[in-house]
Enzyme design. Structure first.
Site, short mmCIF file in Angstrom:
data_model
loop_
_atom_site.label_atom_id
_atom_site.label_comp_id
_atom_site.label_asym_id
_atom_site.label_seq_id
_atom_site.Cartn_x
_atom_site.Cartn_y
_atom_site.Cartn_z
N THR A 184 -39.26 51.84 -22.83
CA THR A 184 -39.29 53.23 -22.59
C THR A 184 -39.62 53.12 -20.96
O THR A 184 -40.93 53.07 -20.62
CB THR A 184 -40.06 53.99 -23.11
OG1 THR A 184 -39.60 54.05 -24.63
CG2 THR A 184 -39.83 55.71 -22.47
N LYS A 189 -33.65 58.89 -23.85
CA LYS A 189 -34.93 58.96 -24.37
C LYS A 189 -35.95 59.99 -23.60
O LYS A 189 -36.72 60.55 -24.44
CB LYS A 189 -35.57 57.54 -23.92
CG LYS A 189 -36.91 57.36 -24.49
CD LYS A 189 -37.25 57.46 -26.21
CE LYS A 189 -38.52 57.40 -26.57
NZ LYS A 189 -39.16 56.05 -26.45
N LYS A 199 -47.47 58.69 -20.10
CA LYS A 199 -46.63 57.84 -19.23
C LYS A 199 -45.02 58.21 -19.28
O LYS A 199 -44.40 58.16 -18.26
CB LYS A 199 -46.61 56.16 -19.65
CG LYS A 199 -45.95 55.19 -18.92
CD LYS A 199 -44.62 54.98 -19.42
CE LYS A 199 -44.71 54.07 -20.67
NZ LYS A 199 -43.33 53.97 -21.16
#
Length: 290
Positions: free
Chosen positions: A97, A172, A240
């Site tokens: 990711t 995502k 993050k």
């Protein structure tokens, strides 16, 4: 069967690589902590290598699952990175990711060597990886995707091409926006139920059969009520991911006030010492003093 390298044997990568081995693919593996790669080989066969380049040499596909943009650049385009070992015609499938920008950057470097590149982040967490039930959202060229899809299928229940390179990462981001908002709403609902004197477990059983039903409600409400967060997807990693989301939103003009607020709530959880807690720990900040 394909010759596959897997780079990054963390919580997600370790079981994903195992599914590839069980499917009959020949695997080379690399992990920054070499003992982890040796452990994987002892359990599943294949060969461990000292660098990403060595693991990638002669392979048809290289699957990558590392931590962030900088990690990804290092293992792909570093001096001993994957691109230093791959031949033209090979394919990189990146399950990290990361940002859409780094996906486009590395796709360009890959194309210059005649190597295909797919950004293919996953959703489903550790359990999804262990059970081979991940959702994989992919960006890249259709012809490259068609070649990689049968291999990805070893650990996926859903694989879909979302558009050109970067589209997997953007999808995502949509996923993480939804998860953050859902978990904050569920945290507030459980907190409210308790403050109102309701049986919160009974309330969840009732509303889970109506319009409030969600995966988070079904799979997280009991551990949230118990204050059990020592599992799952860590708050540090969610922050993050949300930083990537908010940076992309600033660039494309999207307004994400709730996501920005939830990000700050996760910062509170970090301050409470919960950086490694599951993302469902948002409820812990509401329960302080209770």
């Amino acid at each position: 069967m394909a010759n596959v390298a897997f780079v990054g044997l963390g919580v997600m990568g370790y079981p994903m690589a195992a599914h590839l081995s069980r499917a009959g693919h020949q695997l080379n593996v690399y992990n920054r902590t070499a003992s982890r790669a040796r452990q994987w080989v002892e359990a599943h066969g294949g060969r461990a290598f000292a660098t990403p380049a060595e693991a990638a040499a002669g392979q048809d596909l290289v699957m990558i699952c590392v931590g962030n943009d900088d990690d990804l650049r290092q293992v792909v385009s570093g001096e001993q990175g994957v691109l230093a070992g791959l031949q033209a015609g090979a394919i990189i499938v990146d399950h990290t990711t990361a940002s859409a920008n780094v996906a486009r950057e590395l796709a360009g470097l890959s194309a210059a060597k005649g190597v295909g590149f797919l950004d293919a982040p996953v959703s489903g967490g550790q359990a999804g990886a262990e059970n081979g039930q991940l959702t994989v959202m992919v960006g890249g060229e259709e012809a490259v995707f068609d070649l990689a899809r049968p291999v990805i299928a070893a650990y996926a229940r859903m694989v879909r091409l979302m558009g050109p390179v970067g589209s997997g990462q953007l999808t995502k981001m949509v996923n993480q926006i939804c998860i953050g908002g859902l978990l904050q709403g569920l945290s507030e609902a459980l907190h409210f139920a308790r403050c109102a004197g309701l049986d919160a477990e009974a309330a969840m059983q009732v509303i889970s059969k109506g319009a409030a039903q969600s995966w988070q409600l079904e799979h997280r409400h009991q551990s949230m009520l118990a204050g059990d967060f020592d599992f799952g997807f860590a708050v540090d990693w969610m922050r993050k991911d949300l930083a990537i989301v908010l940076e992309e939103a600033r660039a494309n003009g999207a307004q994400l006030p709730v996501t920005a607020l939830v990000d700050q709530f996760y910062a509170d959880v970090q301050q409470m010492g919960g950086g490694r807690w599951d993302t469902s720990s948002l409820i812990a900040r509401l329960n302080r003093g209770k």
